[in-house]
Motif scaffolding. Structure first.
Motif, short mmCIF file in Angstrom:
data_model
loop_
_atom_site.label_atom_id
_atom_site.label_comp_id
_atom_site.label_asym_id
_atom_site.label_seq_id
_atom_site.Cartn_x
_atom_site.Cartn_y
_atom_site.Cartn_z
N ARG A 136 0.98 -1.08 0.03
CA ARG A 136 0.17 0.11 -0.07
C ARG A 136 0.82 1.22 -0.07
NH1 ARG A 136 -4.12 -0.25 4.67
NH2 ARG A 136 -2.24 -0.76 5.95
N GLU A 137 0.27 2.11 -0.63
CA GLU A 137 1.06 3.57 -0.49
C GLU A 137 0.05 4.50 0.21
OE1 GLU A 137 2.87 4.72 -4.19
OE2 GLU A 137 2.92 2.74 -4.95
N LEU A 138 0.71 5.58 0.90
CA LEU A 138 0.00 6.79 1.45
C LEU A 138 -0.23 7.81 0.50
CD1 LEU A 138 -1.41 7.38 4.08
CD2 LEU A 138 0.56 8.71 4.78
N MET A 139 -1.38 8.24 0.08
CA MET A 139 -1.49 8.97 -1.14
C MET A 139 -2.82 9.90 -0.91
SD MET A 139 -1.01 6.84 -4.66
CE MET A 139 -0.53 8.31 -5.75
N LYS A 140 -2.57 11.18 -1.24
CA LYS A 140 -3.55 12.09 -1.26
C LYS A 140 -4.58 11.65 -2.37
CE LYS A 140 -3.02 16.83 -0.45
NZ LYS A 140 -3.16 18.29 -0.36
N GLY A 141 -5.81 12.07 -1.95
CA GLY A 141 -6.92 11.42 -2.85
C GLY A 141 -7.04 11.78 -4.24
N ASN A 142 -6.44 13.29 -4.46
CA ASN A 142 -6.59 13.83 -5.84
C ASN A 142 -5.31 13.07 -6.76
OD1 ASN A 142 -8.67 15.73 -5.79
ND2 ASN A 142 -7.30 17.32 -4.89
N GLU A 143 -4.16 12.91 -6.01
CA GLU A 143 -2.93 12.11 -6.79
C GLU A 143 -3.39 10.82 -6.98
OE1 GLU A 143 0.60 13.24 -4.66
OE2 GLU A 143 0.33 15.21 -5.29
N MET B 161 -7.54 14.58 1.48
CA MET B 161 -7.11 13.61 2.63
C MET B 161 -5.87 12.70 2.02
SD MET B 161 -10.48 11.46 3.48
CE MET B 161 -9.68 10.54 4.68
N MET B 162 -5.26 11.96 3.02
CA MET B 162 -4.35 11.00 2.47
C MET B 162 -4.74 9.56 3.05
SD MET B 162 -0.57 12.76 2.83
CE MET B 162 0.39 11.68 1.66
N GLU B 163 -4.82 8.50 2.48
CA GLU B 163 -5.14 7.19 2.97
C GLU B 163 -4.24 6.21 2.32
OE1 GLU B 163 -9.64 6.67 4.37
OE2 GLU B 163 -9.38 7.09 2.35
N PRO B 164 -4.20 5.05 2.74
CA PRO B 164 -3.39 4.02 2.29
C PRO B 164 -4.15 3.55 0.97
CG PRO B 164 -3.46 3.56 4.49
CD PRO B 164 -4.41 4.63 4.11
N VAL B 165 -3.44 3.11 -0.18
CA VAL B 165 -4.13 2.57 -1.50
C VAL B 165 -3.15 1.48 -1.73
CG1 VAL B 165 -5.63 4.51 -2.28
CG2 VAL B 165 -3.25 4.59 -2.67
N ALA B 166 -4.24 0.42 -2.24
CA ALA B 166 -3.29 -0.53 -3.24
C ALA B 166 -3.67 -0.08 -4.52
CB ALA B 166 -3.84 -1.92 -2.80
N LEU B 167 -2.63 0.23 -5.24
CA LEU B 167 -2.80 0.67 -6.79
C LEU B 167 -3.06 -0.63 -7.68
CD1 LEU B 167 -0.24 3.75 -6.81
CD2 LEU B 167 -2.80 3.96 -6.82
N PRO B 168 -3.88 -0.36 -8.61
CA PRO B 168 -4.24 -1.52 -9.51
C PRO B 168 -2.80 -1.62 -10.50
CG PRO B 168 -5.40 0.39 -10.11
CD PRO B 168 -4.77 0.82 -8.91
N GLU B 169 -2.98 -2.55 -11.35
CA GLU B 169 -1.79 -2.76 -12.40
C GLU B 169 -1.82 -1.78 -13.56
OE1 GLU B 169 0.54 -5.32 -12.45
OE2 GLU B 169 -0.27 -5.51 -10.32
N TYR B 170 -1.00 -1.33 -13.98
CA TYR B 170 -0.84 -0.70 -15.41
C TYR B 170 -1.47 -1.57 -16.43
CZ TYR B 170 2.27 2.92 -13.56
OH TYR B 170 2.76 3.94 -12.63
N ARG B 171 -2.24 -0.83 -17.07
CA ARG B 171 -2.98 -1.71 -18.37
C ARG B 171 -2.54 -1.04 -19.41
NH1 ARG B 171 -9.39 -1.93 -17.15
NH2 ARG B 171 -9.17 0.09 -17.35
N PRO B 172 -2.21 -1.94 -20.55
CA PRO B 172 -1.54 -1.54 -21.73
C PRO B 172 -2.83 -0.43 -22.44
CG PRO B 172 -2.44 -3.59 -21.89
CD PRO B 172 -2.62 -3.41 -20.42
N LEU B 173 -1.98 0.48 -23.16
CA LEU B 173 -2.91 1.34 -23.92
C LEU B 173 -3.61 0.59 -24.94
CD1 LEU B 173 -0.81 4.66 -24.14
CD2 LEU B 173 -2.35 3.81 -22.47
N PRO B 174 -4.77 0.80 -25.51
CA PRO B 174 -5.52 0.27 -26.39
C PRO B 174 -4.67 0.13 -27.87
CG PRO B 174 -6.73 2.26 -25.94
CD PRO B 174 -5.55 2.10 -24.99
#
Lengths: 185, 375
Positions: free
Chosen positions: B4-11, B176-189
């Protein structure tokens, strides 16, 4: 089990950073955590505060009226938030800038000359970590080692030179609190 | 547990869009959304994708419209006043049947208002999102993680239904900042959809427009949009429930208000009150059927919002008088504390409303008393 901490002071005192260090440590310890800043016009040159909530379950509101703990880094913050701390909670006051002591008798309190201690450590900007160290002594919601590890892991690269001083500040605050803490009657 | 990463919602929302494969971002700064745009301005050029700060929200939405017509994954973000400026373009995009994702990080209003968290744009985006017969999908996150997850899904929904998806956050989620588990990078179409205008020679001409001068033609489009919307209603209703199993009273709240209500419901449970929470996540399609099914089991419901009761009207329509409903809200950028919602839950149980009670009546009296300076 949920713990709410409000850290408040002037803009420039490292208020938001102090909260982030706690938030990182909580996250790395596997807890749920929210970090909520005061944002907007009031931040510029005025007061700054943030609310950090640590929990073992999904956190509801990221803001609470009555926090478990307060770190008041200046006089206006003490006036504003001291009355709101939950009975049995913790109040840490930066005695270097506060105009008075803790009035509440139903909380664990410490009046710590954080600026003075920070200056003795060589950098006035360390006052925030001195206060955090003091709080952790009174409210052991995180291990000191967890907080230090959070600093190691998350302090931005350009601030690496401040890593050791920040850790010394945490220790100095904790040591002062062990000697001077006033426990609730 | 995933890293998990601690991230600000907007970012975090910006990063989620990048990982979902957004190819072009067009926007204009406005607090409390600006960090999303700033993050995009750094990351998109690094990845060789398009970031463009337009001269206004009107320009931004129309650039996005054009880019979306080429079949690219496109997004923008703004806050209430900017979304107002974008609403003409939103309607064009919906009328042209091209996918587009918009993030609205709501602030206090009406007018220029302030930059504090609010839910005042509920009706603007859920019941309009542009002039004409428009049907945007509206998703409301209550945490940074949920915002990330919904933005990741938003591009799929926009492409599947060829429409606009609006992620309706507010200043608190953004800041606000909260921990997030970011999803995988998807290939561009790699391939563009078979409706995209790409300027390719040698194939039958494609045409994208929202202009149908003959009402007979427009009505055909209207019916197509409506039928597609019925698919959205059948497939895409989202909500979360808490402590509903034995609940006699049900609190309904979305986004940040839903989170605050969760704290209040837990406090009420500690007092032995049988209260549960229903948190709509898709505001459009609204979980109408689900609330209608719950209504007869509840002694009463209470809607909590950070506005004057905009979702309340949808809840009343869903409940159809099967149970009384009361309202509690804060306005103008004020965020309720759990304690004040708890107080209202206690009153709901102690003095339950009747079906005849105006849902806002007690609340307005309460607000007048609270906002009148003590003399």
């Amino acid at each position: 089990m949920q713990t709410e901490i409000i850290i408040a002071g002037f803009g420039g005192q490292g208020i938001l950073f102090a909260g982030q260090v706690l938030a990182y440590a909580a996250m790395d310890a596997g807890m749920e955590v929210t970090w909520f800043p005061s944002y907007g016009p009031e931040m510029r040159g005025g007061t700054a505060n943030c609310t950090v909530i640590l929990s073992d379950q999904e956190i509801g509101s990221p803001l609470v009226k009555h926090p478990q703990a307060l770190i008041a880094m200046n006089a206006p913050s003490l006036d504003k938030f001291e009355p709101l701390v939950r009975p049995g909670g913790v109040v840490v006051v930066n005695a270097s800038l506060a105009h008075r002591g803790i009035e509440r008798t139903d909380v664990k309190g410490i009046e710590i000359p954080a600026n003075h201690i920070a200056e003795e450590l060589g950098d006035r900007r360390l006052a925030n970590m001195v206060a955090v160290g003091a709080m952790l002594t009174l409210l052991p919601v995180l291990e000191m080692d967890q907080v230090k590890q959070a600093l190691r892991d998350h302090l931005p690269e350009r601030r690496r030179n401040l890593l050791e001083p920040n850790m010394r500040a945490l220790d100095a605050g904790a040591a002062y609190a062990r000697e001077h803490a006033v426990l609730s009657s | 547990m995933p890293k998990r990463e601690l991230m600000k919602g907007n970012e975090a929302m910006a990063e989620a869009a990048i990982r979902a494969g957004v190819e072009a971002y067009f926007g204009y700064p406005i607090t409390p959304q600006s960090e999303l745009l700033e993050y995009m301005s750094r990351r998109m050029p690094q990845l060789g994708r398009v970031f463009l700060q337009a001269e206004s929200e009107i320009a931004a939405i129309n650039m996005a419209y054009g880019a979306a017509c080429t079949g690219a994954r496109v997004m923008s973000s703004s806050s209430g006043p900017g979304v107002s400026l974008m609403s003409e373009g939103l309607s064009y995009i919906i009328g042209t049947e091209v996918p587009f994702v918009l993030v609205d990080v709501m602030r206090g209003g009406p007018g220029l208002g302030n930059i504090a968290p609010s839910q005042g744009d509920y009706r603007q985006v859920s019941h309009a999102g542009g002039h004409g017969d428009t049907f945007p999908i509206v998703l409301a996150p209550a945490s940074v993680q949920e915002a990330v997850d919904l933005i990741y899904q938003a591009f799929d929904l926009a492409e599947k239904y060829r429409t606009v998806v609006i992620v309706l956050a507010d200043g608190s989620i953004g800041q606000m900042m909260e921990p997030v588990a970011l999803p995988e990078y998807r290939p561009l179409p790699e391939k563009r959809p078979d409706w995209a205008v790409t300027g390719e020679p040698g194939r039958p001409r494609r045409r994208l427009t929202s202009l149908y001068l003959h009402p007979e033609d427009e009505e055909v489009v209207n019916l197509r949009l409506l039928k597609r919307w019925r698919q959205v209603e059948a497939n895409e209703v989202r909500y979360r429930t808490y402590y509903l199993d034995d609940a006699e009273y049900i609190v309904v709240g979305f986004g940040m208000a839903g989170r605050v209500a969760l704290s209040a419901v837990r406090m009420a449970r500690e007092e032995g009150l049988k209260v549960g929470l229903f948190r709509p996540v898709s505001l459009r399609p609204f979980p109408t059927k689900e609330l209608r099914r719950l209504a007869p089991k509840a002694k009463a419901m209470m809607v909590v919002e950070m506005n004057s009761g905009q979702m309340l009207d949808d809840v009343l329509a869903a409940v159809q008088g099967q149970t009384p409903v009361r309202f509690y809200g804060r306005m103008g950028g004020m965020v309720p504390f759990p304690d004040e919602v708890l107080e209202q839950i206690r009153l709901l149980v102690k003095e339950p409303p009747t079906l005849d009670e105006d849902p806002r009546e007690r609340w307005i009296a309460h607000m007048e008393q609270m906002l009148t300076p003590a003399s």
